[in-house]
Write a protein that holds these residues in place. Structure first.
Motif, mmCIF file in Angstrom:
data_model
loop_
_atom_site.group_PDB
_atom_site.id
_atom_site.type_symbol
_atom_site.label_atom_id
_atom_site.label_comp_id
_atom_site.label_asym_id
_atom_site.label_seq_id
_atom_site.Cartn_x
_atom_site.Cartn_y
_atom_site.Cartn_z
ATOM 1 N N THR A 12 51.396 94.805 5.032
ATOM 2 C CA THR A 12 50.535 95.835 4.456
ATOM 3 C C THR A 12 49.353 95.186 3.746
ATOM 4 N N GLU A 14 48.289 95.950 0.762
ATOM 5 C CA GLU A 14 48.661 95.673 -0.627
ATOM 6 C C GLU A 14 49.419 94.356 -0.743
ATOM 7 N N GLU A 15 50.354 94.122 0.184
ATOM 8 C CA GLU A 15 51.094 92.853 0.176
ATOM 9 C C GLU A 15 50.141 91.672 0.377
ATOM 10 N N LEU A 17 46.988 91.505 -0.371
ATOM 11 C CA LEU A 17 46.153 91.331 -1.560
ATOM 12 C C LEU A 17 46.922 90.630 -2.681
ATOM 13 N N TRP A 18 48.201 90.962 -2.838
ATOM 14 C CA TRP A 18 49.008 90.258 -3.845
ATOM 15 C C TRP A 18 49.126 88.775 -3.479
ATOM 16 N N LEU A 143 42.632 93.852 -5.649
ATOM 17 C CA LEU A 143 43.563 94.446 -6.604
ATOM 18 C C LEU A 143 42.911 94.504 -7.971
ATOM 19 N N GLY A 146 46.634 96.071 -10.453
ATOM 20 C CA GLY A 146 47.704 96.432 -9.538
ATOM 21 C C GLY A 146 47.372 97.542 -8.565
ATOM 22 N N VAL A 147 46.158 98.085 -8.626
ATOM 23 C CA VAL A 147 45.729 99.166 -7.742
ATOM 24 C C VAL A 147 44.684 98.633 -6.757
ATOM 25 N N VAL A 148 44.772 99.063 -5.486
ATOM 26 C CA VAL A 148 43.814 98.619 -4.478
ATOM 27 C C VAL A 148 42.482 99.337 -4.714
ATOM 28 N N ARG A 150 38.259 99.429 -3.624
ATOM 29 C CA ARG A 150 37.394 99.095 -2.486
ATOM 30 C C ARG A 150 35.922 99.213 -2.878
ATOM 31 N N THR A 174 38.239 94.842 4.890
ATOM 32 C CA THR A 174 39.101 95.843 5.516
ATOM 33 C C THR A 174 38.432 96.544 6.692
#
Length: 305
Positions: A12, A14-15, A17-18, A143, A146-148, A150, A174
């Motif tokens: 994903t 989010e994964e 980006l972490w 991030l 903790g929130v994506v 853009r 993206t």
């Protein structure tokens, strides 16, 4: 030789980006990896060892495309071969098939992403002039608490110079979004030092729309690359042609000023000599693919790639 301690394949955004945010110094983000592998081979960077590679090709959010509001939004994992095989992309992004056929070879086109080509920010990148004429923008994610989050930038602003962009630490591309130009004709002209796998000495992308009669320019967009630190739009030539009756004399006169855009540190005289003719040829081929009755002296037989 390229070696690394970890090869990470997040599922994903989010994964990814972490992982990217917390990655050790020297970690590289890859999709097609068509730039990093040549860079790391013997004779370029020599032996290269990295702490990790983060491969984003499994992320579904970065795949495919959508068409909305007169724009085509391409996921960051869209590869050059898609511009040759997908009929919708061929129709709506009319210069991209011709750019793609010049881009490397069949195997590399199946791997290389347009987004990666833009991020690499090479002055000779084939994709950049084509994206510029399509008013391309690039979408970046990061991030934030903790929130994506853009943001979107025009590609003309995003690329700052050779190898330099406005991408910030922790960001991932993206999408690339471009105008949908149904009814336009497109073309791409390129010259290099060899016949295949060519790095551009100069390249030109063009899209053209005529009026209903096919005898007058309605819209013209031109992008020039390989002749300076960044690709540029030839807005002065575009404005000179828009709304005018199509003629060889007008095109030749308007394109003469393209030589002034050469800002390279090598082969300057050669580039200045060939660039005006290349811009003329790009316009004439785009007119042919738009179905205009005009036939110019630089125009070749129409090639349907």
């Amino acid at each position: 030789m390229l070696t690394f301690d970890q090869y990470l394949t997040p599922d994903t955004l989010e994964e990814a980006l972490w992982l990217w945010r917390d990655a050790p110094e020297g970690t590289r983000l890859i999709a097609g990896a068509t730039d990093i592998l040549p860079w790391a081979r013997e004779g370029r960077a020599g032996d290269v060892h990295l702490p990790a590679l983060i491969d984003v090709t499994k992320i579904q959010e970065l795949s495919g495309y959508t068409v909305e509001g007169g724009r085509v939004r391409l996921g960051a994992n869209v590869v050059y071969q898609d511009f040759l095989t997908d009929e919708t992309l061929r129709r709506l992004l009319p210069c991209m098939p011709f750019c793609s056929i010049w881009f490397a070879d069949d195997q590399i086109r199946e791997q290389a992403t347009l987004a990666g080509n833009l991020v690499n920010a090479s002055p000779a990148a084939d994709g950049t002039p084509a994206v510029l004429v399509l008013n391309g923008s690039i979408e970046l994610a990061r991030l934030e608490d903790g929130v994506v989050e853009r943001r979107t930038l025009p590609v003309a602003e995003f690329i700052q110079g050779p190898g330099r962009t406005l991408m910030e630490r922790g960001e991932i591309v993206t999408a690339v979004t471009m105008d949908a130009l149904d009814g336009y004709g497109g073309s791409f002209e390129k010259v290099g030092h060899r016949r295949s796998l060519v790095i551009s000495v100069a390249c030109v992308a063009a899209v053209v729309k005529t009026d209903a009669s096919g005898r007058n320019f309605e819209d013209v967009r031109l992008g020039l690359g390989g002749v300076g630190p960044m690709a540029v739009r030839l807005t002065d030539i575009e404005e000179r042609l828009k709304g005018q009756p199509i003629s060889s004399e007008l095109i030749r006169e308007a394109c003469a000023s393209a030589a002034d855009r050469v800002a390279s540190r090598s082969r300057v005289a050669y580039r200045r000599r060939v660039v005006p003719g290349f811009v003329e040829a790009a316009i004439e081929d785009a007119l042919a693919h738009a179905g205009a009755p005009y036939r110019g002296e630089h125009q070749r037989e129409i090639i349907n790639v």
